[in-house]
Write a protein that holds these residues in place. Structure first.
Motif, PDB file in Angstrom:
ATOM      1  N   ALA A  82       0.824  -3.038  -6.481  1.00  0.00           N
ATOM      2  CA  ALA A  82      -0.238  -3.349  -6.399  1.00  0.00           C
ATOM      3  C   ALA A  82      -1.125  -3.685  -4.892  1.00  0.00           C
ATOM      4  CB  ALA A  82      -1.132  -4.228  -7.967  1.00  0.00           C
ATOM      5  N   ALA A  83       0.339  -3.501  -4.238  1.00  0.00           N
ATOM      6  CA  ALA A  83      -1.053  -4.113  -2.570  1.00  0.00           C
ATOM      7  C   ALA A  83      -1.069  -4.052  -1.811  1.00  0.00           C
ATOM      8  CB  ALA A  83       1.295  -5.131  -1.844  1.00  0.00           C
ATOM      9  N   SER A  92      11.786 -11.551  -6.903  1.00  0.00           N
ATOM     10  CA  SER A  92      10.486 -12.587  -7.934  1.00  0.00           C
ATOM     11  C   SER A  92      11.192 -12.132  -9.237  1.00  0.00           C
ATOM     12  CB  SER A  92       8.945 -12.029  -7.815  1.00  0.00           C
ATOM     13  OG  SER A  92       9.021 -10.962  -8.639  1.00  0.00           O
ATOM     14  N   LEU A  93      12.047 -11.394  -9.247  1.00  0.00           N
ATOM     15  CA  LEU A  93      12.715 -11.184 -10.456  1.00  0.00           C
ATOM     16  C   LEU A  93      14.391 -11.800 -10.843  1.00  0.00           C
ATOM     17  CD1 LEU A  93      12.145  -7.465 -11.436  1.00  0.00           C
ATOM     18  CD2 LEU A  93      10.949  -9.041 -13.280  1.00  0.00           C
ATOM     19  N   ALA A  94      14.882 -11.994  -9.644  1.00  0.00           N
ATOM     20  CA  ALA A  94      16.181 -12.938  -9.970  1.00  0.00           C
ATOM     21  C   ALA A  94      16.087 -14.408 -10.424  1.00  0.00           C
ATOM     22  CB  ALA A  94      16.375 -13.117  -8.141  1.00  0.00           C
ATOM     23  N   VAL A 135       3.357 -12.106  -8.082  1.00  0.00           N
ATOM     24  CA  VAL A 135       3.743 -12.631  -6.400  1.00  0.00           C
ATOM     25  C   VAL A 135       2.872 -12.209  -5.017  1.00  0.00           C
ATOM     26  CG1 VAL A 135       6.110 -11.639  -5.950  1.00  0.00           C
ATOM     27  CG2 VAL A 135       6.230 -12.139  -8.227  1.00  0.00           C
ATOM     28  N   ASP A 136       2.805 -12.803  -5.069  1.00  0.00           N
ATOM     29  CA  ASP A 136       2.099 -12.346  -3.797  1.00  0.00           C
ATOM     30  C   ASP A 136       2.869 -12.158  -2.422  1.00  0.00           C
ATOM     31  OD1 ASP A 136      -0.626 -13.695  -3.776  1.00  0.00           O
ATOM     32  OD2 ASP A 136       0.379 -15.717  -4.332  1.00  0.00           O
ATOM     33  N   ASN A 137       2.632 -11.004  -2.170  1.00  0.00           N
ATOM     34  CA  ASN A 137       3.358 -10.948  -0.397  1.00  0.00           C
ATOM     35  C   ASN A 137       2.779 -10.315   0.660  1.00  0.00           C
ATOM     36  OD1 ASN A 137       4.895  -8.559   1.266  1.00  0.00           O
ATOM     37  ND2 ASN A 137       4.305  -6.617   0.693  1.00  0.00           N
ATOM     38  N   THR A 192       6.986  -8.358 -20.290  1.00  0.00           N
ATOM     39  CA  THR A 192       7.937  -8.838 -19.010  1.00  0.00           C
ATOM     40  C   THR A 192       7.060  -8.067 -18.001  1.00  0.00           C
ATOM     41  OG1 THR A 192       9.327 -10.549 -19.352  1.00  0.00           O
ATOM     42  CG2 THR A 192       8.855 -10.526 -17.204  1.00  0.00           C
ATOM     43  N   VAL A 193       5.298  -8.478 -17.578  1.00  0.00           N
ATOM     44  CA  VAL A 193       5.227  -7.862 -16.293  1.00  0.00           C
ATOM     45  C   VAL A 193       5.465  -8.566 -15.114  1.00  0.00           C
ATOM     46  CG1 VAL A 193       3.226  -6.513 -15.256  1.00  0.00           C
ATOM     47  CG2 VAL A 193       3.947  -5.847 -17.715  1.00  0.00           C
ATOM     48  N   HIS A 194       5.865  -8.129 -14.053  1.00  0.00           N
ATOM     49  CA  HIS A 194       5.065  -8.395 -12.119  1.00  0.00           C
ATOM     50  C   HIS A 194       4.404  -8.075 -11.737  1.00  0.00           C
ATOM     51  CE1 HIS A 194       9.182 -12.106 -12.478  1.00  0.00           C
ATOM     52  NE2 HIS A 194       8.527 -11.953 -13.604  1.00  0.00           N
ATOM     53  N   VAL A 195       3.740  -8.931 -11.072  1.00  0.00           N
ATOM     54  CA  VAL A 195       3.296  -7.944 -10.254  1.00  0.00           C
ATOM     55  C   VAL A 195       2.756  -8.857  -8.686  1.00  0.00           C
ATOM     56  CG1 VAL A 195       0.068  -7.610  -9.864  1.00  0.00           C
ATOM     57  CG2 VAL A 195       0.705  -7.634 -11.859  1.00  0.00           C
ATOM     58  N   VAL A 196       2.842  -7.516  -8.252  1.00  0.00           N
ATOM     59  CA  VAL A 196       2.749  -7.776  -6.278  1.00  0.00           C
ATOM     60  C   VAL A 196       1.885  -6.935  -6.120  1.00  0.00           C
ATOM     61  CG1 VAL A 196       3.985  -7.013  -4.378  1.00  0.00           C
ATOM     62  CG2 VAL A 196       5.532  -7.125  -6.477  1.00  0.00           C
ATOM     63  N   LEU A 197       0.605  -8.377  -5.408  1.00  0.00           N
ATOM     64  CA  LEU A 197      -0.223  -8.627  -4.382  1.00  0.00           C
ATOM     65  C   LEU A 197      -0.176  -8.696  -2.821  1.00  0.00           C
ATOM     66  CD1 LEU A 197      -2.100 -10.716  -7.027  1.00  0.00           C
ATOM     67  CD2 LEU A 197      -2.200  -8.063  -7.279  1.00  0.00           C
ATOM     68  N   GLY A 198      -1.334  -8.191  -2.577  1.00  0.00           N
ATOM     69  CA  GLY A 198      -1.085  -8.218  -1.320  1.00  0.00           C
ATOM     70  C   GLY A 198      -2.289  -8.456  -0.393  1.00  0.00           C
ATOM     71  N   ALA A 199      -2.964  -7.060  -0.455  1.00  0.00           N
ATOM     72  CA  ALA A 199      -4.681  -6.939   0.389  1.00  0.00           C
ATOM     73  C   ALA A 199      -5.756  -7.522  -0.249  1.00  0.00           C
ATOM     74  CB  ALA A 199      -4.838  -5.676   0.604  1.00  0.00           C
TER      75      ALA A 199
END
Length: 204
Positions: free
Chosen positions: A19-20, A99-101, A80-82, A56-63
Motif C-alpha cells: 500500500a505504498a 518484515s515477515l522474517a 512497515v515503512d518503505n 496476521t496482516v502486514h501493511v507496507v506504507l510509503g507515500a
C-alpha cells in the motif's frame, strides 16, 4: 497428518498488503488514502485479507506514510515503512517479506491496495491452496495470472533478489511458472487497478 495440519494450515500464512504507491497518475494522491465506502482504501484492503482468512496482516506504507498512519484505522496490523517506495512495487515487496522474517509465518499472501474488485472470496480460494513452504499460488482470471498471490517461505529469498522496479515478483514467477498453482477467481472477483482518474469510478 497432512502438510497443512503439520504447518498450522492458514494460520501459517500472513497477509501482506502492498500500500505504498504515490498515485503518480492520480495527481500524487497516495492510493492507500483514496476514499472508498467512506473510509481510506487501505482499510478496505486489510478487511478483505482478514475476512478471507489471514489472521496476521502486514501493511507496507510509503507515500505520505505518516498521513496514512494518522487517518486510517489499522488496529492489529504490523505497519512497515518503505522509504524506497518511489523505486516501485519491488521495493515494497522486499520490505514486506523482510518484515515477515522471524515471525513464524511459513507463507505470505500478497495483495495490492488498489484492487478493490478483489474481495475475501478470492483470498480464501488462494489461501486454501497453501500446502507448505514450497507453495506458489496465483489467482487467475480466465486463466490469466493475477492477484492475490501466495509465496511459501522457501521462495522469499529468490523473490527478494529479483524484485526490482515495478515488476515485483514477475521475473521470479516467470522462472518458476511450472511450480505455480493457478486458482481461478474470475467468477468471484474483478482484477482492475485504480491507476488513473477514470479508474476512480470504481470506488464508492
Amino acid at each position: 497428518m497432512t502438510t497443512r495440519e503439520t504447518t498450522g494450515g492458514a494460520q501459517a500464512v500472513a497477509g501482506l498488503l502492498l500500500a505504498a504507491g504515490g498515485g503518480r497518475r492520480l495527481g500524487g494522491r497516495p492510493k492507500a488514502l483514496l476514499p472508498h465506502r467512506g473510509r481510506p482504501l487501505v482499510e478496505h484492503a486489510v478487511r478483505v485479507l482478514r475476512e478471507g482468512g489471514c489472521a496476521t496482516v502486514h501493511v507496507v506504507l510509503g507515500a505520505q506514510a505518516e498521513d496514512v498512519r494518522a487517518r486510517a484505522s489499522l488496529p492489529g496490523c504490523t505497519l512497515v515503512d518503505n522509504p524506497d517506495w518511489a523505486q516501485g512495487m519491488g521495493s515494497s515487496l522486499r520490505a514486506g517479506l523482510d518484515s515477515l522474517a522471524g515471525t513464524g509465518a511459513r507463507a505470505a499472501l500478497v495483495s495490492l491496495v488498489d484492487q478493490p474488485g478483489i474481495g475475501p472470496a478470492a483470498v480464501t480460494r488462494v489461501l486454501a491452496a497453501y500446502e507448505g513452504e514450497e507453495t506458489l499460488v496465483c489467482a487467475a482470471y480466465d486463466g490469466v495470472r493475477g492477484h492475490p498471490v501466495l509465496f511459501g517461505a522457501a521462495h522469499w529469498a529468490g523473490i527478494t533478489a529479483t524484485a526490482i522496479g515495478d515488476r515485483g515478483a514477475r521475473a521470479y514467477l516467470k522462472e518458476h511458472r511450472q511450480a505455480i498453482a493457478l486458482v481461478e477467481c474470475g467468477d468471484v472477483a474483478r482484477p482492475f487497478d485504480i491507476d488513473t482518474e477514470a479508474d476512480l469510478a470504481h470506488l464508492e
